[in-house]
Design an enzyme around this catalytic site. Structure first.
Site, PDB file in Angstrom:
ATOM      1  N   SER A   1     -44.737   4.630  11.085  1.00 50.50           N
ATOM      2  CA  SER A   1     -46.162   4.329  10.955  1.00 50.50           C
ATOM      3  C   SER A   1     -46.409   3.635   9.630  1.00 50.50           C
ATOM      4  CB  SER A   1     -46.978   5.629  11.009  1.00 50.50           C
ATOM      5  OG  SER A   1     -48.306   5.417  10.593  1.00 50.50           O
TER       6      SER A   1
ATOM      7  N   TYR B   1     -48.385  13.904   7.680  1.00 51.83           N
ATOM      8  CA  TYR B   1     -47.895  12.866   8.592  1.00 51.83           C
ATOM      9  C   TYR B   1     -47.368  11.666   7.800  1.00 51.83           C
ATOM     10  CZ  TYR B   1     -48.001   9.281  12.241  1.00 51.83           C
ATOM     11  OH  TYR B   1     -47.674   8.264  13.114  1.00 51.83           O
TER      12      TYR B   1
END
Length: 292
Positions: free
Chosen positions: A146, A159
């Site tokens: 990501s 995350y």
């Protein structure tokens, strides 16, 4: 019908729905696919439908139901590929969790769980798969990451940290395997999935998982020879991404130049920390020689 590329075999983790399902279906045209997704006792196994879609399109696939962070799961996933198809050529590390949406200091961010699934489980699976991938004439490893791992995401510190660790580990692995037939790359997809869904927002049709899946297929091809790259992908488009370093300045000038230096418009990317250090040292040496 499936495109024959020498009987290549792929494992896609977290492939029951969303991006993972799109990746598995897309690879079904060039690979026999092990569709991994954890089994949930309260609902049908979603990987079954993915396998059916691949087979309906003329491909070959099997279901593998291990939770990637379970003890023994890496070995079980690799064994499933070898037992069903006799080889392993491509490993797509897609399984992951977003963790709770909590700002640091406001509660449990779920760091331990997120790191266990998003980072440590991927590391263990790569280590289990490497012997088989080394036997492939064109082994491919793709980490699904990501841009949060590059830039951070407010409220998603755990995350972002897990994806940042994943990026660094993947690029280190690519460097270590550069002289082998294994190519290691990272894809950072932008796609509307259950993980990104919000009740107050209508998903953008352009950001369907397929818009990133086509890029994933390219990275898994035996014709793809680049390694150690991060590719942002979505809506049928891609762009490269990497950490950049700006100009070098003397520490004595830092208080006056900090804003200018930190806001650099152009930077230099490096294929590894050693190259970054070499460039920094060369620039310092040049500046010192000019000063003298």
């Amino acid at each position: 019908m499936a495109e024959d590329q020498g009987g290549r075999v792929a494992v896609v983790t977290g492939a029951g729905n969303g991006l993972g399902a799109a990746f598995a279906k897309a690879l079904g045209g060039s690979h026999r696919v092990v569709v991994n997704n954890r089994v949930h006792a309260d609902r049908p196994h979603s990987a079954v439908a993915v396998v059916e879609r691949i087979e309906a399109a003329g491909g070959s696939a099997i279901v593998e139901g291990s939770a990637v962070d379970r003890e023994g799961a890496p070995e079980a996933i690799v064994a499933a590929a070898l037992e069903a198809f006799g080889r392993l050529d491509t490993l797509v590390l897609n399984a992951g969790v977003s963790g709770p949406a909590t700002k640091v200091g406001e509660g449990d961010t779920g760091l331990a769980e997120v790191m266990r699934i998003n980072f440590f489980a991927n590391v263990a699976l790569v280590e289990a798969a490497l012997p088989a991938l080394r036997d492939s004439p064109a082994g491919r490893i793709v980490f699904v990451s990501s841009t949060g791992g590059l830039h951070g995401v407010r409220g998603r510190a755990a995350y972002s940290a897990s994806k940042g660790a994943l990026n660094a580990w993947a690029l280190s692995l690519a460097d270590e395997l550069r002289r082998t037939a294994i190519r290691v790359n990272v894809i950072a997809p932008y796609a509307a999935t259950n993980m990104t869904a919000r009740p107050d927002r209508v998903p953008d049709k352009r950001l369907s998982p397929k818009g990133a899946a086509d890029a994933l297929v390219a990275l898994c091809s035996p014709k793809w020879n680049r390694t150690g790259d991060i590719w942002v992908a979505g809506a049928g488009h891609v762009r490269p991404a990497r950490a950049l370093e700006g100009p070098v300045a003397r520490v004595a000038t830092l208080p006056e130049q900090a804003d200018t230096l930190a806001g650099f418009e152009r930077g230099t990317g490096f294929a590894g920390g050693e190259a970054a250090f070499a460039d920094f040292y060369a620039r310092v040496t040049q500046m010192e020689e000019q000063k003298a």
